[in-house]
Design a protein around this motif. Sequence first.
Motif, PDB file in Angstrom:
ATOM      1  N   THR A 100      -8.539  -0.197 -16.344  1.00 50.74           N
ATOM      2  CA  THR A 100      -7.088  -0.044 -16.195  1.00 50.74           C
ATOM      3  C   THR A 100      -6.419  -1.260 -15.578  1.00 50.74           C
ATOM      4  O   THR A 100      -5.186  -1.360 -15.620  1.00 50.74           O
ATOM      5  N   ARG A 101      -7.203  -2.172 -14.979  1.00 52.14           N
ATOM      6  CA  ARG A 101      -6.675  -3.342 -14.265  1.00 52.14           C
ATOM      7  C   ARG A 101      -5.741  -2.905 -13.134  1.00 52.14           C
ATOM      8  O   ARG A 101      -4.711  -3.514 -12.877  1.00 52.14           O
ATOM      9  N   GLN A 102      -6.111  -1.820 -12.453  1.00 49.97           N
ATOM     10  CA  GLN A 102      -5.331  -1.291 -11.350  1.00 49.97           C
ATOM     11  C   GLN A 102      -6.093  -1.477 -10.033  1.00 49.97           C
ATOM     12  O   GLN A 102      -7.330  -1.543 -10.011  1.00 49.97           O
ATOM     13  N   ILE A 103      -5.341  -1.549  -8.940  1.00 49.49           N
ATOM     14  CA  ILE A 103      -5.912  -1.676  -7.603  1.00 49.49           C
ATOM     15  C   ILE A 103      -5.469  -0.471  -6.776  1.00 49.49           C
ATOM     16  O   ILE A 103      -4.283  -0.129  -6.768  1.00 49.49           O
ATOM     17  N   LYS A 104      -6.409   0.157  -6.091  1.00 50.68           N
ATOM     18  CA  LYS A 104      -6.086   1.331  -5.268  1.00 50.68           C
ATOM     19  C   LYS A 104      -5.527   0.910  -3.904  1.00 50.68           C
ATOM     20  O   LYS A 104      -6.005  -0.042  -3.282  1.00 50.68           O
ATOM     21  N   LEU A 105      -4.526   1.653  -3.461  1.00 44.36           N
ATOM     22  CA  LEU A 105      -3.975   1.508  -2.125  1.00 44.36           C
ATOM     23  C   LEU A 105      -4.135   2.828  -1.392  1.00 44.36           C
ATOM     24  O   LEU A 105      -4.053   3.892  -1.999  1.00 44.36           O
ATOM     25  N   ARG A 106      -4.340   2.759  -0.079  1.00 41.08           N
ATOM     26  CA  ARG A 106      -4.342   3.967   0.729  1.00 41.08           C
ATOM     27  C   ARG A 106      -3.190   3.883   1.724  1.00 41.08           C
ATOM     28  O   ARG A 106      -3.032   2.883   2.419  1.00 41.08           O
ATOM     29  N   ILE A 107      -2.398   4.938   1.766  1.00 35.78           N
ATOM     30  CA  ILE A 107      -1.181   4.956   2.573  1.00 35.78           C
ATOM     31  C   ILE A 107      -1.242   6.136   3.531  1.00 35.78           C
ATOM     32  O   ILE A 107      -1.535   7.268   3.113  1.00 35.78           O
ATOM     33  N   SER A 108      -0.977   5.884   4.800  1.00 33.49           N
ATOM     34  CA  SER A 108      -0.956   6.966   5.779  1.00 33.49           C
ATOM     35  C   SER A 108       0.477   7.422   5.998  1.00 33.49           C
ATOM     36  O   SER A 108       1.401   6.612   6.088  1.00 33.49           O
ATOM     37  N   VAL A 109       0.655   8.736   6.073  1.00 35.75           N
ATOM     38  CA  VAL A 109       1.973   9.340   6.255  1.00 35.75           C
ATOM     39  C   VAL A 109       1.871  10.381   7.365  1.00 35.75           C
ATOM     40  O   VAL A 109       1.018  11.279   7.294  1.00 35.75           O
ATOM     41  N   PRO A 110       2.693  10.300   8.414  1.00 36.64           N
ATOM     42  CA  PRO A 110       2.662  11.330   9.456  1.00 36.64           C
ATOM     43  C   PRO A 110       2.956  12.711   8.879  1.00 36.64           C
ATOM     44  O   PRO A 110       3.827  12.864   8.015  1.00 36.64           O
ATOM     45  N   ASN A 111       2.222  13.699   9.362  1.00 34.76           N
ATOM     46  CA  ASN A 111       2.380  15.065   8.859  1.00 34.76           C
ATOM     47  C   ASN A 111       2.296  16.048  10.027  1.00 34.76           C
ATOM     48  O   ASN A 111       1.428  16.922  10.075  1.00 34.76           O
ATOM     49  N   PRO A 112       3.203  15.899  10.994  1.00 34.50           N
ATOM     50  CA  PRO A 112       3.085  16.709  12.229  1.00 34.50           C
ATOM     51  C   PRO A 112       3.240  18.198  12.012  1.00 34.50           C
ATOM     52  O   PRO A 112       2.640  18.999  12.734  1.00 34.50           O
ATOM     53  N   ASP A 113       4.051  18.592  11.022  1.00 37.89           N
ATOM     54  CA  ASP A 113       4.263  20.026  10.809  1.00 37.89           C
ATOM     55  C   ASP A 113       3.331  20.609   9.753  1.00 37.89           C
ATOM     56  O   ASP A 113       3.390  21.797   9.456  1.00 37.89           O
ATOM     57  N   GLY A 114       2.469  19.780   9.166  1.00 39.56           N
ATOM     58  CA  GLY A 114       1.482  20.267   8.209  1.00 39.56           C
ATOM     59  C   GLY A 114       2.039  20.692   6.868  1.00 39.56           C
ATOM     60  O   GLY A 114       1.354  21.367   6.095  1.00 39.56           O
ATOM     61  N   ARG A 115       3.276  20.292   6.542  1.00 36.08           N
ATOM     62  CA  ARG A 115       3.860  20.712   5.262  1.00 36.08           C
ATOM     63  C   ARG A 115       3.199  20.031   4.072  1.00 36.08           C
ATOM     64  O   ARG A 115       3.100  20.611   2.992  1.00 36.08           O
ATOM     65  N   LEU A 116       2.770  18.806   4.263  1.00 41.87           N
ATOM     66  CA  LEU A 116       2.167  18.048   3.168  1.00 41.87           C
ATOM     67  C   LEU A 116       0.686  18.400   3.076  1.00 41.87           C
ATOM     68  O   LEU A 116      -0.032  18.371   4.075  1.00 41.87           O
ATOM     69  N   LYS A 117       0.249  18.735   1.856  1.00 41.27           N
ATOM     70  CA  LYS A 117      -1.107  19.235   1.653  1.00 41.27           C
ATOM     71  C   LYS A 117      -1.900  18.310   0.732  1.00 41.27           C
ATOM     72  O   LYS A 117      -1.333  17.599  -0.102  1.00 41.27           O
ATOM     73  N   ALA A 118      -3.209  18.359   0.882  1.00 38.13           N
ATOM     74  CA  ALA A 118      -4.095  17.608   0.000  1.00 38.13           C
ATOM     75  C   ALA A 118      -3.889  18.052  -1.439  1.00 38.13           C
ATOM     76  O   ALA A 118      -3.802  19.243  -1.730  1.00 38.13           O
ATOM     77  N   GLY A 119      -3.800  17.079  -2.332  1.00 38.69           N
ATOM     78  CA  GLY A 119      -3.604  17.363  -3.750  1.00 38.69           C
ATOM     79  C   GLY A 119      -2.175  17.236  -4.221  1.00 38.69           C
ATOM     80  O   GLY A 119      -1.924  17.208  -5.431  1.00 38.69           O
TER      81      GLY A 119
END
Length: 319
Positions: free
Chosen positions: A218-237
């Motif tokens: 794909t000629r793509q490069i992976k990035l990993r980004i951290s995002v604060p999630n204090p209230d737990g609304r954001l879920k894996a997936g």
Amino acid sequence: MKVFHILFIALFLFTSCKDKAKPVTQAIPRPTVSPDGVRISFPDSAMIRSFATEPTHSETIRTDFAAPGHVAAMVLKSSENPSERLVLFDDPSLSNNYTAILQHRINIQTERGNLERVKDLQVHGAASGKEVIEAQTRLANEEAAIIADEATLKLAGFDPEELRHARPNTILVVCEIPENQFGMITKGLPCILNFTSFPNERFPGRIDNVNDYVDNTTRQIKLRISVPNPDGRLKAGMFATVAFGVTEGNFMTVSRDAVVTVQGRDYVFVKTAPLVIERRAVQLGQQRAGRIVVLSGLKENEPVTVVNTMQLKGLSFGY
């Protein structure tokens, strides 16, 4: 007598008409489509002429550079061992890899201590050389095993050591960017994320890691980004769009009329031979004045179809 002549003439005309050769109906030539729908071959130049093309070209524009991503992991504090992080991956196999790494670390420490003990016993005549070799082998096996599991995590965009010290109540988003956009991306760069589940909200994030390799396909490069999630609304997936701010640079563009979308993916049709048009998957950026930025999938000056693309879509996808 007259009746006889009339019947004779009628019979003669009927026989003459019957003996005439019937006209042969010519089959209308049609394009030939490959089984996967990617390649469309035309029988003559007159038919392919109706699918006019224009060459791709690069131009200097300002655009909001964005890339799709997803929440690949959640970081929580372990209730059993506060010094360790509980990492919930959206991929169960990565969870197994991370758990195995933690176990290998414990095993390595144990085997190192055991090796030193056996060596000390050998010095005092209480252990044989065979026992030392066996202890060395067990340590080497554990060290080899942890390398394999670490490599798997790194290919997925995660650094095992950084995971152990990641901030709790944080989500880790993995996205991919085209190789030609890599020069604008650095570790620590802030970004804004928009999640499908919360379309009217914007979440700040920061790039923690830029992968060490480019995908050969794909000629793509992976990035990993951290995002604060204090209230737990954001879920894996969860899915997200990552915006990296306004940038100015040399971008390839195509006409808006060249692009078709099928099941959430974007395609264009490229004339690759005098009588052949091929479907090409592309990754698109922002639209500007009737033209769309192409981030990957095309090369400079490739002839892209801009007329009757909906007909090509029907031929290619069988609609």
